[in-house]
Design an enzyme around this catalytic site. Sequence first.
Site, mmCIF file in Angstrom:
data_model
loop_
_atom_site.group_PDB
_atom_site.id
_atom_site.type_symbol
_atom_site.label_atom_id
_atom_site.label_comp_id
_atom_site.label_asym_id
_atom_site.label_seq_id
_atom_site.Cartn_x
_atom_site.Cartn_y
_atom_site.Cartn_z
ATOM 1 N N HIS B 69 1.144 -1.587 -0.196
ATOM 2 C CA HIS B 69 0.229 0.172 -0.230
ATOM 3 C C HIS B 69 0.472 1.182 -0.079
ATOM 4 O O HIS B 69 1.201 1.974 1.202
ATOM 5 C CB HIS B 69 -0.900 0.467 1.442
ATOM 6 C CG HIS B 69 -1.806 0.789 1.336
ATOM 7 N ND1 HIS B 69 -2.824 0.393 1.192
ATOM 8 C CD2 HIS B 69 -2.224 2.217 0.600
ATOM 9 C CE1 HIS B 69 -4.422 1.834 1.380
ATOM 10 N NE2 HIS B 69 -3.137 2.707 1.085
ATOM 11 N N ARG B 73 1.767 9.128 -6.271
ATOM 12 C CA ARG B 73 1.975 10.423 -6.289
ATOM 13 C C ARG B 73 1.861 10.632 -8.173
ATOM 14 O O ARG B 73 1.289 11.880 -8.796
ATOM 15 C CB ARG B 73 1.849 10.905 -5.546
ATOM 16 C CG ARG B 73 1.886 11.465 -4.163
ATOM 17 C CD ARG B 73 0.934 11.551 -3.921
ATOM 18 N NE ARG B 73 0.454 11.636 -2.258
ATOM 19 C CZ ARG B 73 -1.142 10.558 -1.706
ATOM 20 N NH1 ARG B 73 -2.057 10.876 -2.129
ATOM 21 N NH2 ARG B 73 -1.280 11.519 0.122
ATOM 22 N N ASP B 161 -8.695 3.151 -3.008
ATOM 23 C CA ASP B 161 -8.518 3.575 -1.951
ATOM 24 C C ASP B 161 -7.987 4.855 -1.956
ATOM 25 O O ASP B 161 -7.319 6.136 -3.073
ATOM 26 C CB ASP B 161 -6.860 3.253 -1.634
ATOM 27 C CG ASP B 161 -6.449 3.177 -0.504
ATOM 28 O OD1 ASP B 161 -6.610 3.687 0.408
ATOM 29 O OD2 ASP B 161 -5.163 4.091 0.134
ATOM 30 N N HIS B 188 -10.641 0.592 1.289
ATOM 31 C CA HIS B 188 -10.399 1.150 2.211
ATOM 32 C C HIS B 188 -12.429 1.565 2.395
ATOM 33 O O HIS B 188 -12.980 1.754 2.525
ATOM 34 C CB HIS B 188 -10.190 2.680 1.328
ATOM 35 C CG HIS B 188 -10.378 4.123 2.016
ATOM 36 N ND1 HIS B 188 -8.988 4.833 2.620
ATOM 37 C CD2 HIS B 188 -11.136 4.370 2.824
ATOM 38 C CE1 HIS B 188 -9.091 5.379 2.841
ATOM 39 N NE2 HIS B 188 -10.970 5.228 3.207
ATOM 40 N N HIS B 241 -5.383 -1.280 5.386
ATOM 41 C CA HIS B 241 -5.257 -0.430 7.189
ATOM 42 C C HIS B 241 -5.904 -0.203 8.091
ATOM 43 O O HIS B 241 -7.299 0.757 8.645
ATOM 44 C CB HIS B 241 -5.207 1.411 6.441
ATOM 45 C CG HIS B 241 -6.006 2.034 5.579
ATOM 46 N ND1 HIS B 241 -7.384 2.206 5.727
ATOM 47 C CD2 HIS B 241 -5.796 2.633 4.583
ATOM 48 C CE1 HIS B 241 -8.005 2.526 4.237
ATOM 49 N NE2 HIS B 241 -6.967 2.997 3.801
ATOM 50 N N ASP B 358 1.136 2.458 3.883
ATOM 51 C CA ASP B 358 0.293 3.329 3.308
ATOM 52 C C ASP B 358 0.365 4.888 2.981
ATOM 53 O O ASP B 358 0.240 5.898 3.655
ATOM 54 C CB ASP B 358 -0.912 3.595 4.829
ATOM 55 C CG ASP B 358 -2.192 4.453 3.640
ATOM 56 O OD1 ASP B 358 -2.077 4.911 2.790
ATOM 57 O OD2 ASP B 358 -3.411 4.469 4.676
ATOM 58 N N GLY B 377 -2.243 12.102 6.147
ATOM 59 C CA GLY B 377 -1.361 10.914 5.373
ATOM 60 C C GLY B 377 0.125 11.407 5.554
ATOM 61 O O GLY B 377 0.310 11.937 6.654
#
Lengths: 321, 499
Positions: B69, B73, B161, B188, B241, B358, B377
Amino acid sequence: MPHQTHTSHPPSPTARRRHVCDLDDFTREEIEEVLETADSMKEILSREIKQVPTLRGTTVINMFFEESTRTRISFELAARALSATVVNFTGRGSSVEKGESLIDTVRTIQALGANILVLRHSQAGVPYLVSHHFKGSVINAGDGCHAHPTQALLDLFTIQQKFDRIERLNVVIVGDILHSRVARSNLWGLTKMEANVTLCAPPTLLGPLPFWHASWPNVRLSSNLDECLDGADVVMALRLQKERQQAGLLPSLREYSRFFALTSERLAATSAHTLVMHPGPMNEGVEITPEVATSPQSVIEEQVTNGVAVRMALLYRLAGE
Amino acid sequence: MVRYLIKNGSILDPVQRVITLGHILIEDGKVSRVFEMTDQTPDYESAGNDIEVIHAQACVVSPGFTDLHTHLREPGEEHKETIATGTLAAARGGFTTVCAMPNTQPPYDTPEVVRHVRYISRRKAHVHVDIVGAATVGRQGQALTEMAQLAEAGCIAFSDDGSPIENPAVMRNAMAYASMLGLPMMSHCEDRRLNAGWAMHEGAVSVRLGLPGYPSAAEEAQIARDIALAEHTGAHLHICHVSTAGGVALIRHAKERGVRVTAEVTPHHLTLTDRWVLGSLMTQEVAPSWASPPRTGSRARRKKKPNDGLRSQLKLNPTLLPPYDPRTRVSPPLRGEDDVEALIEGLSDGTIDVIATDHAPHATVDKACEYGLAACGISGLETALALVLTLVHSGALDLMNVVSRLTEGPAQVLGRSPSSLRPGQRADIVIFDPELTWTVDAATFASKGKNTPLQGQELKGQVMLTMAGGSIVFRHGNFGKENGGKPRPSILEGILGEE
């Protein structure tokens, strides 16, 4: 556990305080000192010429990112009574939406020579962020649902003036507790002064008891106002924002009033000395009836007057040596 | 291609769950031989100058980690991270494979975008990049993507996600369709009608700080829904997560019933709590009782005490942060102490299969603002190992389990062959010193995302060298070039037999 061990070094009563973000870092002694200073300030406000030169040369900027009339005017009058230079800055919406970051705005204000920043913002925690980037002092004039320390101090001052003590008084706070910065700061202030506090609201505006007990172990929670009022010395109604009903937290304002409003009937069941307070602005007919708001037991107007004295005391404390 | 001999390492096999002292020879990008210490080791050092010896005494040698995970970007938010910087961060964290999540701009929702990302990865990536395809077009939760064609283009799983798929009928169809392809649906789990406007976990801290809460039930309700749909469709559901005690219990129960469900947990949810949002307010004498709220029903039953004092051994110190530090803002939010305990328990008993980062890098401006407006995040790749090792050092988890959840666990979720350092395997290897203490400084991160709440924390456990496909993609200082040091990590005392 390491983050449970709270190092026990309360600031000494005379220690110079730089910011007022909340009352959580005030000791009982410091609160008492502020209330004493407020008493002297109140005397100044009763003079014909309501001004002393104490803060001449100090610049106070009222930075209000959220609408406010009484708090802003109260701070402005307090600063002027001490001869400070006052500038009002009103930002609409969040700084992010405007394009300029809040931190940039604060740096600009600092470069303009501000000494004390009075800050109101719709987001909880903003005073901590700002104090991190501002070399002077920050006074929190209300941040989101977090804190409103000057309101709590003026409430304490008003109670103190009426009862000559705060300790062991039974104080009921009724209304939208969950979303109330006034309630939270009053919890810190009242519990430090060892009052007995009861929070009263429907569960949708209160949340689970353990969540409150973690920070304020002795507070009582209830959803029955009539029971709470029995033996109450002070009852403080909070403003109910109409959006709460629209958000589905309440069936109707009518039902809310029926069970949680301060009415003449409910007041009749209390003792004659029970004080009625409200931080304003009021929704008359929702959380309080007009008769109660103007009854002899109501000190709502005195709260407003006392607010100026308390804010003078804080400005003096932050600026003075 | 350079040949390498990793000498005197403590070789960890997460499949057999054994650690042996020995040496590994790497040739042609693959593990060619593994020597136990007792074997006669050929003297490769004099066999020619094309063998580089990596001295790995006192270090664990493990198959490279797989991060199930990761947010890279790219394309669209290259100011936050790129495939190049994100995979370099992965290499520094010991990860030799990362699974890129599709919440990019545009999302990985067409075969063309997926091919483009694979093309960039081949040229720029420092470690292997796998791609998780979007489950719905534009991640809007409405129309299914061309999932079969995404699979053809190389997607290894599907997920929206970053956002939940709110419409249960869409989720059901996505799962059923993914099951045709034999690929997992990564969910998610968040019911956005239950956490509107949230800033942090709903609990004692959110009440104190006046921040809007994200109740555990908002995650649990969605996990329950997705488990029901997985049971119904027979699809492989992977819960991303998981952060709540209730979520762990639901997954445990589903596994007991034989539902095809797997789950991951992040290093930060395993180690940090909502109290980190208090930051320096934790030092004030203002919170006399932070005892966990009493739980009712099944949660109370699960309450165990062996973890008492566990966190007292963690030297992590939230008071280094100011109050309301946006670096603590993450989705799902840092939860309560009970949740952390349940997550650790879930990892111990196999309910949770995978530790996944994550990794969610953000630009500084995304975080330098009001808490409630800050991006969610944590930049996690470069602290992941050290953070979970805090639990090993405190005795809450064993090293084998932790490494297994970083290697074998993700391999199983992806239906891959077991990850062991055996001859013939691709030489994806991490060498780490479980004892080395270091201080987190985000300024030194390879990731563009400097957003970590661990800034300034002292952590124990450091990746020393990462090898992907037989090439060294990260080396800590001059590691391995000199022979010396203690023969084995003291953490392995009692695990390793006598030489």
